[in-house]
Write a protein that holds these residues in place. Sequence first.
Motif, PDB file in Angstrom:
ATOM      1  N   LYS A 201       0.831  -1.205   0.000  1.00 36.10           N
ATOM      2  CA  LYS A 201       0.000   0.000   0.000  1.00 36.10           C
ATOM      3  C   LYS A 201       0.865   1.254   0.000  1.00 36.10           C
ATOM      4  O   LYS A 201       1.739   1.419   0.840  1.00 36.10           O
ATOM      5  N   GLN A 202       0.573   2.142  -0.946  1.00 35.37           N
ATOM      6  CA  GLN A 202       1.270   3.426  -0.975  1.00 35.37           C
ATOM      7  C   GLN A 202       0.792   4.257   0.202  1.00 35.37           C
ATOM      8  O   GLN A 202      -0.398   4.452   0.404  1.00 35.37           O
ATOM      9  N   ILE A 203       1.732   4.774   0.993  1.00 31.32           N
ATOM     10  CA  ILE A 203       1.348   5.539   2.178  1.00 31.32           C
ATOM     11  C   ILE A 203       1.835   6.977   2.146  1.00 31.32           C
ATOM     12  O   ILE A 203       1.518   7.753   3.025  1.00 31.32           O
ATOM     13  N   GLY A 204       2.617   7.321   1.155  1.00 28.99           N
ATOM     14  CA  GLY A 204       3.122   8.689   1.086  1.00 28.99           C
ATOM     15  C   GLY A 204       2.861   9.315  -0.259  1.00 28.99           C
ATOM     16  O   GLY A 204       2.511   8.635  -1.230  1.00 28.99           O
ATOM     17  N   ASP A 205       3.017  10.616  -0.315  1.00 25.30           N
ATOM     18  CA  ASP A 205       2.878  11.333  -1.578  1.00 25.30           C
ATOM     19  C   ASP A 205       4.003  10.927  -2.521  1.00 25.30           C
ATOM     20  O   ASP A 205       5.108  10.613  -2.083  1.00 25.30           O
ATOM     21  N   PRO A 206       3.753  10.969  -3.824  1.00 26.94           N
ATOM     22  CA  PRO A 206       4.809  10.657  -4.786  1.00 26.94           C
ATOM     23  C   PRO A 206       5.786  11.824  -4.931  1.00 26.94           C
ATOM     24  O   PRO A 206       5.420  12.983  -4.741  1.00 26.94           O
TER      25      PRO A 206
ATOM     26  N   PRO B  85      -6.806   8.831   3.393  1.00 21.77           N
ATOM     27  CA  PRO B  85      -7.214  10.105   4.004  1.00 21.77           C
ATOM     28  C   PRO B  85      -6.792  10.197   5.467  1.00 21.77           C
ATOM     29  O   PRO B  85      -6.979   9.268   6.236  1.00 21.77           O
ATOM     30  N   GLY B  86      -6.196  11.298   5.824  1.00 26.00           N
ATOM     31  CA  GLY B  86      -5.803  11.540   7.206  1.00 26.00           C
ATOM     32  C   GLY B  86      -4.562  10.811   7.657  1.00 26.00           C
ATOM     33  O   GLY B  86      -4.131  10.967   8.788  1.00 26.00           O
ATOM     34  N   TRP B  87      -3.951  10.020   6.787  1.00 28.83           N
ATOM     35  CA  TRP B  87      -2.775   9.250   7.186  1.00 28.83           C
ATOM     36  C   TRP B  87      -1.543  10.139   7.211  1.00 28.83           C
ATOM     37  O   TRP B  87      -1.317  10.939   6.326  1.00 28.83           O
ATOM     38  N   LYS B  88      -0.760  10.009   8.251  1.00 30.30           N
ATOM     39  CA  LYS B  88       0.506  10.725   8.385  1.00 30.30           C
ATOM     40  C   LYS B  88       1.586   9.715   8.719  1.00 30.30           C
ATOM     41  O   LYS B  88       1.318   8.709   9.384  1.00 30.30           O
ATOM     42  N   LEU B  89       2.810   9.989   8.292  1.00 34.46           N
ATOM     43  CA  LEU B  89       3.925   9.129   8.671  1.00 34.46           C
ATOM     44  C   LEU B  89       4.067   9.132  10.180  1.00 34.46           C
ATOM     45  O   LEU B  89       3.931  10.182  10.818  1.00 34.46           O
ATOM     46  N   PRO B  90       4.313   7.986  10.796  1.00 32.41           N
ATOM     47  CA  PRO B  90       4.481   7.964  12.253  1.00 32.41           C
ATOM     48  C   PRO B  90       5.758   8.703  12.665  1.00 32.41           C
ATOM     49  O   PRO B  90       6.736   8.708  11.940  1.00 32.41           O
ATOM     50  N   ARG B  91       5.709   9.327  13.804  1.00 36.08           N
ATOM     51  CA  ARG B  91       6.893  10.035  14.328  1.00 36.08           C
ATOM     52  C   ARG B  91       7.883   9.064  14.938  1.00 36.08           C
ATOM     53  O   ARG B  91       9.060   9.314  14.966  1.00 36.08           O
ATOM     54  N   GLU B  92       7.400   7.949  15.450  1.00 38.93           N
ATOM     55  CA  GLU B  92       8.262   6.956  16.075  1.00 38.93           C
ATOM     56  C   GLU B  92       7.864   5.580  15.616  1.00 38.93           C
ATOM     57  O   GLU B  92       6.712   5.334  15.293  1.00 38.93           O
ATOM     58  N   ILE B  93       8.812   4.698  15.593  1.00 38.60           N
ATOM     59  CA  ILE B  93       8.550   3.299  15.278  1.00 38.60           C
ATOM     60  C   ILE B  93       8.727   2.509  16.577  1.00 38.60           C
ATOM     61  O   ILE B  93       9.749   2.602  17.241  1.00 38.60           O
TER      62      ILE B  93
END
Length: 69
Positions: free
Chosen positions: A9-14, A60-68
């Motif tokens: 699944k693509q999770i970020g902008d291209p 929609p509304g998905w952001k990269l996590p700040r921490e893993i």
Amino acid sequence: MYALFEGNKQIGDPFPTEKEVWEAALIEGLVSDVPVADEGRLVPAGYHVERIDEAFEPRPGWKLPREIS
């Protein structure tokens, strides 16, 4: 174009280049350093950058996590 994926699944902008995808992941705190060819990838399991032919909108509304964890 290149984008960040979690599994299939693509999770970020291209972005136009793979380097720009890694830089965005670095800025968002997903990786601690950008990958170096001879050192391998420094991303959590399941994440990768892939070349894409067409751009898809991230969830929609998905952001990269700040921490893993």
